[in-house]
Write an enzyme that holds these catalytic residues in place. Structure first.
Site, PDB file in Angstrom:
ATOM      1  N   ASP A  25      -1.837  -7.222   8.309  1.00  0.00           N
ATOM      2  CA  ASP A  25      -1.504  -7.470   6.908  1.00  0.00           C
ATOM      3  C   ASP A  25      -2.756  -7.449   6.031  1.00  0.00           C
ATOM      4  O   ASP A  25      -3.730  -8.148   6.299  1.00  0.00           O
ATOM      5  CB  ASP A  25      -0.812  -8.833   6.797  1.00  0.00           C
ATOM      6  CG  ASP A  25       0.255  -8.845   5.726  1.00  0.00           C
ATOM      7  OD1 ASP A  25      -0.114  -8.715   4.541  1.00  0.00           O
ATOM      8  OD2 ASP A  25       1.444  -8.970   6.066  1.00  0.00           O
ATOM      9  N   SER A  81       3.739  -7.213   0.780  1.00  0.00           N
ATOM     10  CA  SER A  81       4.264  -7.368   2.137  1.00  0.00           C
ATOM     11  C   SER A  81       5.772  -7.220   2.189  1.00  0.00           C
ATOM     12  O   SER A  81       6.317  -6.739   3.189  1.00  0.00           O
ATOM     13  CB  SER A  81       3.850  -8.733   2.692  1.00  0.00           C
ATOM     14  OG  SER A  81       2.457  -8.807   2.834  1.00  0.00           O
ATOM     15  N   ASP A 173      -2.196 -11.677  -7.873  1.00  0.00           N
ATOM     16  CA  ASP A 173      -1.732 -10.296  -7.970  1.00  0.00           C
ATOM     17  C   ASP A 173      -2.291  -9.611  -9.209  1.00  0.00           C
ATOM     18  O   ASP A 173      -1.981  -8.443  -9.474  1.00  0.00           O
ATOM     19  CB  ASP A 173      -0.205 -10.249  -7.995  1.00  0.00           C
ATOM     20  CG  ASP A 173       0.399 -10.827  -6.733  1.00  0.00           C
ATOM     21  OD1 ASP A 173      -0.161 -10.587  -5.654  1.00  0.00           O
ATOM     22  OD2 ASP A 173       1.421 -11.524  -6.824  1.00  0.00           O
ATOM     23  N   ARG A 288      11.175 -11.627  -6.604  1.00  0.00           N
ATOM     24  CA  ARG A 288      10.874 -11.560  -5.170  1.00  0.00           C
ATOM     25  C   ARG A 288      11.301 -12.866  -4.500  1.00  0.00           C
ATOM     26  O   ARG A 288      11.122 -13.945  -5.044  1.00  0.00           O
ATOM     27  CB  ARG A 288       9.388 -11.303  -4.968  1.00  0.00           C
ATOM     28  CG  ARG A 288       8.974 -11.202  -3.518  1.00  0.00           C
ATOM     29  CD  ARG A 288       7.540 -10.719  -3.429  1.00  0.00           C
ATOM     30  NE  ARG A 288       6.745 -11.546  -2.539  1.00  0.00           N
ATOM     31  CZ  ARG A 288       5.452 -11.353  -2.281  1.00  0.00           C
ATOM     32  NH1 ARG A 288       4.821 -10.357  -2.845  1.00  0.00           N
ATOM     33  NH2 ARG A 288       4.802 -12.143  -1.466  1.00  0.00           N
ATOM     34  N   LYS A 363       3.788 -15.226   7.440  1.00  0.00           N
ATOM     35  CA  LYS A 363       4.321 -13.863   7.475  1.00  0.00           C
ATOM     36  C   LYS A 363       5.526 -13.732   8.402  1.00  0.00           C
ATOM     37  O   LYS A 363       5.977 -12.607   8.654  1.00  0.00           O
ATOM     38  CB  LYS A 363       3.222 -12.881   7.914  1.00  0.00           C
ATOM     39  CG  LYS A 363       2.050 -12.807   6.952  1.00  0.00           C
ATOM     40  CD  LYS A 363       2.440 -12.205   5.602  1.00  0.00           C
ATOM     41  CE  LYS A 363       1.259 -12.150   4.658  1.00  0.00           C
ATOM     42  NZ  LYS A 363       1.588 -11.480   3.369  1.00  0.00           N
ATOM     43  N   ASP A 431      -4.623 -10.415   4.597  1.00  0.00           N
ATOM     44  CA  ASP A 431      -3.970 -10.633   3.308  1.00  0.00           C
ATOM     45  C   ASP A 431      -4.221 -12.032   2.776  1.00  0.00           C
ATOM     46  O   ASP A 431      -4.706 -12.213   1.670  1.00  0.00           O
ATOM     47  CB  ASP A 431      -2.469 -10.388   3.440  1.00  0.00           C
ATOM     48  CG  ASP A 431      -1.757 -10.445   2.101  1.00  0.00           C
ATOM     49  OD1 ASP A 431      -2.316  -9.936   1.122  1.00  0.00           O
ATOM     50  OD2 ASP A 431      -0.652 -11.003   2.034  1.00  0.00           O
ATOM     51  N   HIS A 435      -6.709 -12.963  -0.336  1.00  0.00           N
ATOM     52  CA  HIS A 435      -6.259 -13.544  -1.606  1.00  0.00           C
ATOM     53  C   HIS A 435      -7.169 -14.677  -2.094  1.00  0.00           C
ATOM     54  O   HIS A 435      -7.110 -15.053  -3.263  1.00  0.00           O
ATOM     55  CB  HIS A 435      -4.836 -14.077  -1.463  1.00  0.00           C
ATOM     56  CG  HIS A 435      -3.780 -13.032  -1.591  1.00  0.00           C
ATOM     57  ND1 HIS A 435      -3.722 -12.151  -2.649  1.00  0.00           N
ATOM     58  CD2 HIS A 435      -2.706 -12.743  -0.803  1.00  0.00           C
ATOM     59  CE1 HIS A 435      -2.667 -11.360  -2.505  1.00  0.00           C
ATOM     60  NE2 HIS A 435      -2.043 -11.691  -1.392  1.00  0.00           N
ATOM     61  N   ASP A 472       0.576  -3.163   6.053  1.00  0.00           N
ATOM     62  CA  ASP A 472       1.644  -3.071   5.056  1.00  0.00           C
ATOM     63  C   ASP A 472       1.123  -2.788   3.656  1.00  0.00           C
ATOM     64  O   ASP A 472       1.862  -2.343   2.784  1.00  0.00           O
ATOM     65  CB  ASP A 472       2.484  -4.350   5.051  1.00  0.00           C
ATOM     66  CG  ASP A 472       1.643  -5.605   4.896  1.00  0.00           C
ATOM     67  OD1 ASP A 472       0.409  -5.533   5.004  1.00  0.00           O
ATOM     68  OD2 ASP A 472       2.223  -6.686   4.669  1.00  0.00           O
ATOM     69  N   HIS A 473      -0.153  -3.040   3.414  1.00  0.00           N
ATOM     70  CA  HIS A 473      -0.806  -2.782   2.130  1.00  0.00           C
ATOM     71  C   HIS A 473      -2.274  -3.140   2.293  1.00  0.00           C
ATOM     72  O   HIS A 473      -2.676  -3.736   3.295  1.00  0.00           O
ATOM     73  CB  HIS A 473      -0.190  -3.605   0.986  1.00  0.00           C
ATOM     74  CG  HIS A 473      -0.207  -5.084   1.242  1.00  0.00           C
ATOM     75  ND1 HIS A 473      -1.336  -5.855   1.115  1.00  0.00           N
ATOM     76  CD2 HIS A 473       0.769  -5.940   1.651  1.00  0.00           C
ATOM     77  CE1 HIS A 473      -1.063  -7.107   1.418  1.00  0.00           C
ATOM     78  NE2 HIS A 473       0.211  -7.191   1.759  1.00  0.00           N
ATOM     79  N   HIS A 503      -3.760  -7.364  -4.187  1.00  0.00           N
ATOM     80  CA  HIS A 503      -3.636  -6.228  -3.276  1.00  0.00           C
ATOM     81  C   HIS A 503      -4.307  -4.997  -3.882  1.00  0.00           C
ATOM     82  O   HIS A 503      -4.645  -4.972  -5.065  1.00  0.00           O
ATOM     83  CB  HIS A 503      -2.165  -5.936  -3.003  1.00  0.00           C
ATOM     84  CG  HIS A 503      -1.443  -7.050  -2.330  1.00  0.00           C
ATOM     85  ND1 HIS A 503      -0.067  -7.094  -2.201  1.00  0.00           N
ATOM     86  CD2 HIS A 503      -1.889  -8.189  -1.734  1.00  0.00           C
ATOM     87  CE1 HIS A 503       0.282  -8.194  -1.565  1.00  0.00           C
ATOM     88  NE2 HIS A 503      -0.810  -8.875  -1.282  1.00  0.00           N
TER      89      HIS A 503
END
Length: 559
Positions: A25, A81, A173, A288, A363, A431, A435, A472-473, A503
């Site tokens: 991730d 994700s 984000d 989301r 996750k 991930d 962050h 995933d990113h 991301h």
């Protein structure tokens, strides 16, 4: 006729042993040190095992993991994700939450819908308050400020006379210190609503990693703090939101938006502006699901027991979308989420293939709920095993190893016992630590993931199994902000690189290595490989002909 019957692959009988998919991730492929960029934790980390994968892989590809390739509105939109795991598990691309809400607002269907009308009529008839809670940013991951602004405008037109905003600061984000930018975009719309006769104001708020937006039951205390802030109006009082943010920043030098302490806005008499009362309507405007489910449960579950809510107001509550279709959370929602069926897991259980899914709490829902097309239940209790490793509650930059080694042990144990035909696992470190904005911690996070990849790779080789590794990113690959026009690192007032906590738009790697793949090549028929091609790739490697509606496999027989 069995709707899920799969034909044997006519050109490839399948790998001989277990098939493992590792999702790293947040480990993307941004520019490296050779091009002068020193903010790439993936490049800076010591990664002998990822290097080994690059040397030994039968197939290596760069996959698109953002924008239209994962169902987002444009290629300027970073992946995340949720949409990434949706795409990987579904085998094709579905229009996702942001785009669905955009359409519902643009054509007016959201405001003609029964849920919206019911929410509005309740407060108009009773002279009560319409509350809007959610993430105030344009990151296009959990929410978008334009959706909130559209709702405020419609509320004023619909005759609502009291509107309260409970604004969660992002900085994750979007740029890490940008909350004021969004508050300044919000204020003219609130002013216009006031000019139209509505009492409209920001009532409370705080950083998204401090209140309200917990996920996967990792820290219910966050939700409790949000409940006290938004519902009860308990907390630090300020006369307006500008004062709140200014004072909180001065008291916490260097603080980023996601960590801003909670605040409550009060009137001249010191009374909170936005306590949520009987007869009110409440919309959580994030679309989301993962960080919206818990606060939704607190508002709607009559048997709720995760914390003492004290007074529970009698409100109408709705989500921007339904965040969990299986559990019906919440019952009332403004826009229907994408309907995803015929995921790769569903195909596999109908064809007798056993599966193991594992990740730590942060996750876990991604390798289960999102992977399975936004379904929270197993398709087959006997053929599917889900193993959750509880996440720690320490800040991720203080413990960058997180629970990666424990997730690794689950995968290794299954390989050593020949447990499941297909294993999928997510390593959250790249991930979640990315962050935080700490480059040093992100480097350490990537290194522990590399350590786990090495242990799994050795076990795969010893077990005669096959390994796919992807992400995933991107995230940890770009820890410093870059000016899109000049491609230069952005600097702050002190001349230091500006931290990036969001991301990236980077492609992600895909490595294939292990038993039975010596005759495989990258599929030349796939012009733009992306995450949506992974499901068909898994079926191909397991000896099945992928269904016609799936995007094609990333590999093909080369001889």
């Amino acid at each position: 006729m069995n709707d899920f019957a799969l034909e044997p692959n006519p050109v490839f009988a399948g790998v001989p042993g277990q098939l493992v998919l590792l999702i790293l991730d947040g480990v993307g492929l941004y520019r490296g040190r050779a091009e002068g960029y020193e903010g790439n934790a993936v490049d800076l980390a010591s990664t002998p095992n990822l290097d080994r994968l690059s040397d030994e892989a039968q197939v290596f590809l760069k996959l698109k993991a953002h924008g239209t390739a994962v169902g987002l509105p444009s290629d300027d939109d970073m992946g995340n994700s949720e949409v990434g795991h949706n795409a990987m598990g579904a085998g094709r691309i579905f229009v996702q939450g942001a785009q669905l809400v955009n359409r519902a607002i643009a054509d007016g269907s959201m405001f003609r819908g029964g849920a919206w009308r019911e929410l509005v009529e309740r407060v108009v008839d009773r002279g009560s308050t319409f509350h809007l809670i959610g993430l105030l940013s344009d990151g296009y991951v959990h929410s978008h400020i334009d959706h909130l602004l559209a709702m405020i405008r419609h509320l004023a037109e619909d005759g609502v006379r009291r509107i309260r905003i409970h604004a969660l600061a992002d900085g994750r984000d979007v740029d890490p210190v940008s909350f004021e930018t969004y508050l300044h975009r919000l204020e003219p719309v609130l002013a216009a609503a006031r000019a139209a006769g509505a009492d409209a104001a920001v009532a409370s708020g705080g950083g998204r990693m401090q209140i309200t937006m917990d996920r996967y039951e990792a820290d219910w205390e966050m939700v409790r703090r949000g409940w006290l802030t938004h519902v009860e109006g308990q907390g630090r009082f300020f006369s307006d939101v500008d004062e709140a943010v200014r004072v909180l920043r001065s008291e916490n030098p260097g603080i980023v938006d996601q960590n801003l302490p909670p605040f409550v806005i009060v009137d001249a008499e010191g009374t909170p502006l936005g306590r949520i009362r009987d007869g009110d309507s409440v919309v959580f405007f994030n679309y989301r699901g993962d960080r919206a489910i818990e606060i939704s449960r607190a508002f709607t579950d009559p048997d709720f027991s995760k914390f003492d809510r004290g007074r529970v107001p009698d409100v109408l509550y709705a989500g921007m979308m339904q965040y969990d279709g299986d559990l019906g959370i919440p019952k009332r929602f403004l826009v229907s989420p994408p309907s995803i069926s015929h995921t790769v897991s569903e195909y596999l259980v109908h064809n007798g293939v056993s599966q193991l899914a594992t990740a730590e709490t942060q996750k876990f829902g991604h390798v289960t709920y999102f992977w399975n097309g936004n379904n929270s239940e197993k398709f087959d209790e006997t053929l599917e095993e889900w193993v959750e490793i509880p996440s720690d509650h320490l800040p991720f930059d203080q413990q960058p190893q997180m629970r990666a080694r424990e997730v690794c042990d689950v995968v290794v144990g299954d390989l050593r016992t020949d447990g499941h035909r297909f294993i999928r696992a997510n390593f959250a470190n790249g991930d979640m630590v990315g962050h935080t904005g700490s480059l040093t911690a992100a480097v350490a996070a990537v290194e522990v993931v590399d350590e786990c990849v090495g242990k799994i790779l050795d076990t795969v080789v010893g077990a005669g199994a096959t390994l796919l590794v992807t992400a995933d990113h991107g995230n940890s690959d770009m820890m410093w902000e870059v000016d899109k026009r000049t491609d230069e690192v952005k600097l702050d007032a002190q001349g230091l690189p500006m931290i990036k906590t969001s991301h990236t738009l980077s492609p992600v790697p895909l490595w294939l290595v292990g038993a039975g793949v010596d005759d495989l090549i990258a599929n030349p028929a796939v012009a733009e490989p992306g995450l949506g091609n992974i499901a068909a790739t898994l079926l191909f490697l397991l000896g099945f002909k992928p269904p016609a509606e799936y995007l094609p496999a990333l590999v093909a027989l080369g001889k």
